[in-house]
Design an enzyme around this catalytic site. Structure first.
Site, short mmCIF file in Angstrom:
data_model
loop_
_atom_site.label_atom_id
_atom_site.label_comp_id
_atom_site.label_asym_id
_atom_site.label_seq_id
_atom_site.Cartn_x
_atom_site.Cartn_y
_atom_site.Cartn_z
CD GLN A 281 -3.60 -4.44 6.88
OE1 GLN A 281 -3.53 -3.31 6.02
NE2 GLN A 281 -4.28 -5.59 6.51
CG ASP B 287 -9.62 0.22 5.24
OD1 ASP B 287 -9.64 -0.08 3.96
OD2 ASP B 287 -8.93 -0.25 6.15
CE LYS C 285 -3.82 -2.35 2.11
NZ LYS C 285 -4.37 -2.82 3.44
#
Ligand code: NAP
Length: 294
Positions: A98, A121, A54
């Site tokens: 994460q 997200d 990422k």
């Protein structure tokens, strides 16, 4: 019949190029560099690999990375403190924590602490609710990628029978909402679904997000259907190595489906590209600029 392979890697590369072009336009036209903060807690090897790719992708499209790697023993309050700082930092337009988090931290509490405007997200309850209500929202990246892959085959999903196997908050449920927004007729299947094979056989577009290697058999696929395989399952291979397979038995499904995504090289690359697109969108919305159509 041998299915058309939907090349997620090539599509993701095109999307990343479009994000990079729009990022250059934002920087030169408005002095705005989108910034993405990625927070990793602990040493989970898969998470470390995801976070690494990422961060590289963020730099490649000209955005500003803010990487945080906290020790596995980090407390919920320490993590909440960092999220508060990132929420207040005007240079940070997107925040990604994460998952999974170490067991001492309640992931739901952390997700709820992220500013919904920076929730790239799309996991915050406000964004999930807005998506379910048909309101503009930051939607989760993997489902967004799935929709783009399906639309590479079907210009419109309107009226198609879509079956989603899996009802997680990060894939199945938001994917079903995005499909409804595309006017598909949506069925969500899960571990209690009766006659799963029969349900799948009705699908014009079949999405598998189960987390079980090669679970969906070729015989479950309607001839000519489009199959989008979300699964990422690591299997032991010869010589102490491992290989990655999806939730669909690819060799069997290829003989029946009209089009199918491979694993790897299908949904995975699109997820990261959609994260970059969400960061661009979040930056534009925070600056009250129009969100580019990409
Ligand atoms: P998850 O939270 O474990 O959810 C799995 C879903 O599958 C659940 O809804 C579960 O039903 C259902 N299920 C399990 N066994 C079943 C069975 N025998 N029959 C029917 N349904 C069954 O998993 P997830 O986070 O959604 O992830 C799903 C897969 O996608 C995993 O392989 C994951 O690695 C992959 N993934 C890939 C990406 C990417 O970027 N490509 C991103 C995220 C996830 P119940 O709700 O009834 O338990």
């Amino acid at each position: 019949m041998t299915a058309q392979i939907i090349d997620g890697k090539a599509m993701a590369s095109g999307l990343r190029a479009a994000v990079a072009a729009e990022t250059r336009r934002l920087v030169s036209g408005h002095g705005l560099t989108p910034g993405l903060a990625v927070v990793l807690v602990g040493e989970n090897p898969a998470s470390k690999a995801y976070v690494g790719s990422k961060s590289r992708a963020v730099i490649e499209v000209g955005m500003r990375p803010f990487d945080f790697h906290l020790p596995a023993a980090t407390s919920a309050n320490e993590l909440l403190g960092l999220i508060g700082e990132l929420n207040r930092d005007a240079a940070v337009h997107g925040i990604l924590v994460q998952l999974p988090l170490p067991s001492q931290i309640d992931a739901a509490r952390i997700i709820a602490a992220v500013d919904p405007a920076k929730d790239v997200d799309g996991f915050h309850p406000l964004n999930a609710g807005r998506l379910a209500s048909g309101l503009p929202a930051l939607a989760p990246c993997t489902p967004l990628g799935c929709i783009k892959l399906a639309k590479a085959v079907h210009a419109s999903l309107s009226g198609l029978d879509a079956v989603v196997i899996g009802r997680s908050n990060i894939v199945g449920k938001p994917l079903a909402q995005l499909l409804l927004a595309e006017n598909a007729t949506v069925t969500i299947a899960h571990s209690r679904t009766r006659d799963l094979a029969g349900v799948c056989e009705r699908a014009d577009v079949l999405f598998a997000a189960v987390g079980r290697p090669e679970f969906v058999r070729g015989g479950w696929v309607k001839p000519g259907a489009t199959v989008i395989d979300v699964g990422i399952n690591r299997l032991a291979a010869d010589g102490g190595k491992s290989r990655i397979v999806g939730d669909v038995c690819f060799a069997e499904a290829c003989e029946i489906a009209g089009a199918i995504t491979p694993v790897p090289g299908g949904v995975g690359p699109m997820t990261i590209a959609c994260l970059l697109a969400n960061t661009l969108k979040a930056a534009c919305m925070q600056a009250a600029l129009p969100v580019p159509e990409i």
